[in-house]
Scaffold this active site. Structure first.
Site, PDB file in Angstrom:
ATOM      1  N   ARG A  63      -0.146  54.634   4.372  1.00 51.00           N
ATOM      2  CA  ARG A  63      -1.566  54.376   3.890  1.00 51.00           C
ATOM      3  C   ARG A  63      -2.045  54.256   2.386  1.00 51.00           C
ATOM      4  O   ARG A  63      -2.831  53.658   2.175  1.00 51.00           O
ATOM      5  CB  ARG A  63      -2.444  55.675   4.299  1.00 51.00           C
ATOM      6  CG  ARG A  63      -2.740  55.664   5.697  1.00 51.00           C
ATOM      7  CD  ARG A  63      -3.213  56.958   6.514  1.00 51.00           C
ATOM      8  NE  ARG A  63      -3.191  56.735   7.842  1.00 51.00           N
ATOM      9  CZ  ARG A  63      -3.790  57.540   8.536  1.00 51.00           C
ATOM     10  NH1 ARG A  63      -4.028  58.776   8.188  1.00 51.00           N
ATOM     11  NH2 ARG A  63      -3.645  57.437  10.047  1.00 51.00           N
ATOM     12  N   GLU A  83       1.113  52.985  14.680  1.00 54.00           N
ATOM     13  CA  GLU A  83       0.779  53.211  13.348  1.00 54.00           C
ATOM     14  C   GLU A  83       1.538  53.056  12.407  1.00 54.00           C
ATOM     15  O   GLU A  83       2.794  52.985  12.413  1.00 54.00           O
ATOM     16  CB  GLU A  83      -0.054  54.642  13.502  1.00 54.00           C
ATOM     17  CG  GLU A  83      -1.302  54.852  14.559  1.00 54.00           C
ATOM     18  CD  GLU A  83      -2.059  55.608  14.361  1.00 54.00           C
ATOM     19  OE1 GLU A  83      -2.860  55.947  13.225  1.00 54.00           O
ATOM     20  OE2 GLU A  83      -2.275  56.564  15.375  1.00 54.00           O
ATOM     21  N   HIS A  85      -8.074  56.514   3.593  1.00 55.34           N
ATOM     22  CA  HIS A  85      -7.555  55.582   5.035  1.00 55.34           C
ATOM     23  C   HIS A  85      -8.296  54.370   4.662  1.00 55.34           C
ATOM     24  O   HIS A  85      -9.194  54.271   4.010  1.00 55.34           O
ATOM     25  CB  HIS A  85      -8.398  56.085   6.109  1.00 55.34           C
ATOM     26  CG  HIS A  85      -7.773  55.689   7.484  1.00 55.34           C
ATOM     27  ND1 HIS A  85      -7.662  54.492   7.869  1.00 55.34           N
ATOM     28  CD2 HIS A  85      -7.430  56.155   8.352  1.00 55.34           C
ATOM     29  CE1 HIS A  85      -7.286  54.135   9.084  1.00 55.34           C
ATOM     30  NE2 HIS A  85      -6.815  55.094   9.228  1.00 55.34           N
ATOM     31  N   ARG A 116       0.497  61.745   4.107  1.00 58.50           N
ATOM     32  CA  ARG A 116       0.748  62.285   5.566  1.00 58.50           C
ATOM     33  C   ARG A 116       1.261  60.879   6.458  1.00 58.50           C
ATOM     34  O   ARG A 116       0.336  59.863   6.287  1.00 58.50           O
ATOM     35  CB  ARG A 116      -0.462  62.779   6.043  1.00 58.50           C
ATOM     36  CG  ARG A 116      -0.255  63.118   7.559  1.00 58.50           C
ATOM     37  CD  ARG A 116      -1.434  63.878   8.150  1.00 58.50           C
ATOM     38  NE  ARG A 116      -2.615  63.199   7.907  1.00 58.50           N
ATOM     39  CZ  ARG A 116      -3.230  62.417   9.071  1.00 58.50           C
ATOM     40  NH1 ARG A 116      -2.653  62.292   9.962  1.00 58.50           N
ATOM     41  NH2 ARG A 116      -4.465  61.922   8.867  1.00 58.50           N
ATOM     42  N   HIS A 140      -9.966  60.475   3.710  1.00 58.71           N
ATOM     43  CA  HIS A 140      -9.552  60.748   5.168  1.00 58.71           C
ATOM     44  C   HIS A 140      -9.055  62.184   5.056  1.00 58.71           C
ATOM     45  O   HIS A 140      -9.419  63.104   6.279  1.00 58.71           O
ATOM     46  CB  HIS A 140      -8.617  59.695   5.672  1.00 58.71           C
ATOM     47  CG  HIS A 140      -8.434  59.597   7.096  1.00 58.71           C
ATOM     48  ND1 HIS A 140      -9.349  59.641   7.794  1.00 58.71           N
ATOM     49  CD2 HIS A 140      -7.160  59.999   7.664  1.00 58.71           C
ATOM     50  CE1 HIS A 140      -8.735  59.819   9.113  1.00 58.71           C
ATOM     51  NE2 HIS A 140      -7.398  60.014   9.157  1.00 58.71           N
TER      52      HIS A 140
HETATM   53  C1  SIN Z   1      -6.604  56.543  12.563  1.00 57.47           C
HETATM   54  O1  SIN Z   1      -6.900  56.700  13.900  1.00 57.47           O
HETATM   55  O2  SIN Z   1      -6.072  55.808  11.733  1.00 57.47           O
HETATM   56  C2  SIN Z   1      -6.280  58.191  12.251  1.00 57.47           C
HETATM   57  C3  SIN Z   1      -5.119  58.691  12.445  1.00 57.47           C
HETATM   58  C4  SIN Z   1      -4.634  59.727  11.576  1.00 57.47           C
HETATM   59  O3  SIN Z   1      -5.293  59.903  10.576  1.00 57.47           O
HETATM   60  O4  SIN Z   1      -3.325  60.296  11.520  1.00 57.47           O
END
Ligand code: SIN
Length: 518
Positions: free
Chosen positions: A288, A114, A242, A384, A349
């Protein structure tokens, strides 16, 4: 009712704390305002939980969290999570709860990627990781005989010595939590639950925003209750948006997990042109806040309402197998993501700030602990790192149980002062749903338009005026209405909205998730 511990919220933070306390023989009550745990943010979490990848190290995990947090994360909290996180995942989630994480053909754990992670290190259970964790945690908890489950009970206020005891010298006592008043959603009676420690694990606040990935339970209850009790709240301006949620009239900002980009998907404009290379060297896997602002800036320039997420690099045949929930949800809305890109927009988010808690989970109120999203250990700083929220909640849930058990004489050898029952005003006015709905709409629009991903002095000034007026109206409405979950939530939501706006106003520096154009 008297317990050793009352845990408010049954997501991963609350479940882990309750489990380990109960295992040591302490009487725990687990409170949840919903019928079951499926309304928690934990249950809805998709992407995963950050573990340790190949060629990973404590230093690398430390650096990644610090750099996503824009340098202001609390180094003590980051060290704890970077060091202990993987070991605790093994101990709690894999060995104790038996969470069904996705595995490769050879049986080894499968990692995904990610944004802003230096290596592939995220454990997942397809694209419903939170659901797998919650189901496993509930099964483990159900086997503990010392846990009392109180579903359909809405915490109304933290009982404190200084507010609610009958001690006539109570105002001279240190701030001390003694339990919670909780509304039975069915009988509408408020019950007094005395408890030697109170653990706030009540999740987040997303519903105060017009667009959010959060479930309906995320109404900011814990922040507002803690503030009313005298807790210190910090970093409330760092509200994370998000970048990739579904744009569809019936899509309810359904989250399109960051792991979709981790597996290769690319954000493009509506003509299919990628643009993230213009904004960050990590392109689609930039932090993000950067991806969110990049999308908003492209939308402003193009005048379009959404951008696209192109999943074709993942390979048509892999999409449904790897992301079954996203595939199914989009298909139900008429979007076959193996054939077409997904229209996306950013949405609220996660709150990086919250009730300030130290590295033992303690707050400035004696006997009050906080863990999970409602807490602010400082781990997330100004923004975060992906897949560290379940991790933080699990680590600090475990720390709270360990710490209180280690200091059992202080915490569990305690005599309650006399505490008054909830004063029932006898009001029987049924609340008018039209008023509740309108207040929510007004609050959510103010938060989205003036305290959203892009802020300015003028917007925040307007937000504060409007929110404070609305707060006064809602407070009067609350005092004049029969107790009800909806009313309690609305009151908490407006109070949390004011806190976010005040913190945003006070911080004139753009950093991480708090971005001021002025
Ligand atoms: C996601 O799956 O994009 C969310 C994961 C997160 O908020 O850490």
């Amino acid at each position: 009712m008297e317990f050793d511990a009352v845990v408010v919220g049954s997501g991963i933070a609350g479940s882990v704390t309750a489990y380990y306390l109960a295992k040591q023989g302490y009487q725990v009550v687990l409170l949840d305002k919903s019928e079951d745990s499926s309304e928690s943010n934990t249950y809805q979490a998709q992407g995963g939980i950050s573990y340790q990848g190949e060629k990973d190290s404590i230093e690398l995990r430390f650096q990644d969290i610090m750099s996503a947090g824009a340098g202001i994360s609390n180094p003590d909290a980051v060290s704890i999570v970077a060091e202990q996180g993987p070991k605790l995942i093994e101990e709690i989630l894999i060995n104790e709860f038996n969470v069904d994480f996705s595995r490769k053909g050879d049986g080894s754990l499968d990692f995904t990627d990610e944004g802003a992670h230096s290596v592939r290190r995220i454990l997942h259970s397809f694209d419903t990781t939170g659901r797998s964790i919650q189901i496993a945690a509930n099964a483990a908890l159900k086997k503990q005989k010392n846990v009392t489950f109180l579903y359909d009970h809405t915490a109304v206020d933290i009982i404190t010595w200084h507010h609610h005891s009958s001690d006539k010298h109570r105002m001279y006592k240190p701030l001390t939590a003694l339990g919670v008043y909780a509304l039975d959603n069915n009988t509408k009676k408020v019950e007094k639950i005395l408890s030697k420690i109170v653990v706030l694990a009540s999740g987040g606040m997303g519903r105060i925003y017009l667009h959010t990935t959060n479930p309906i339970s995320a109404t900011g209850d814990g922040y507002a209750m803690a503030a009313r009790a005298g807790a210190r709240l910090v970093n409330m301006e760092f509200t994370q948006f998000h970048p990739t949620t579904l744009f569809h009239p019936k899509g309810n900002n359904f989250l399109i997990s960051e792991s979709v980009r981790g597996e290769g998907a690319v954000i493009t404009d509506t003509h299919g042109r990628p643009f993230m290379h213009k904004y960050h060297e990590k392109k689609d896997l930039a932090p993000r806040d950067i991806v969110t602002r990049a999308i908003l800036s492209e939308l402003l320039e193009s005048g379009e309402k959404f951008v696209l997420l192109d999943l074709s690099p993942i390979g048509r045949n892999n999409i449904a197998a790897r992301f079954p929930n996203i595939y199914k949800t989009c298909l139900e809305l008429g979007i076959d993501i193996t054939e077409t890109p997904i229209p996306i927009v950013p949405a609220f988010h996660f709150s990086c700030g919250g009730v300030m808690s130290d590295i033992q989970g303690r707050t400035n109120i004696e006997r009050l602990f906080a863990a999970g999203e409602v807490a602010c250990t400082g781990l997330h700083g100004a923004n975060r790192l992906a897949s560290t929220s379940l991790l933080e909640a699990m680590v600090f849930g475990k720390i709270i149980s360990d710490y209180t058990i280690k200091n059992k004489d202080t915490y569990f050898n305690f005599k309650f002062p006399e505490v008054r029952d909830w004063i029932d005003t006898g009001i029987i006015n049924i609340i008018d749903p039209a008023l509740i709905k309108q207040d929510w709409t007004y609050l959510q629009n103010i938060m989205w338009n003036y305290v959203g991903p892009v802020r300015s002095k003028k917007r925040l000034q307007r937000a504060l005026i409007d929110l404070r007026n609305l707060q006064e109206d809602i407070e009067n409405f609350y005092r004049d209405a029969k107790m009800d979950r909806k009313m309690v939530e609305l009151r908490n939501a407006i109070q949390t909205g004011v806190l976010v706006a005040e913190h945003s106003w006070a911080n004139r520096e753009s950093l991480g998730a708090h971005y001021r154009i002025d």
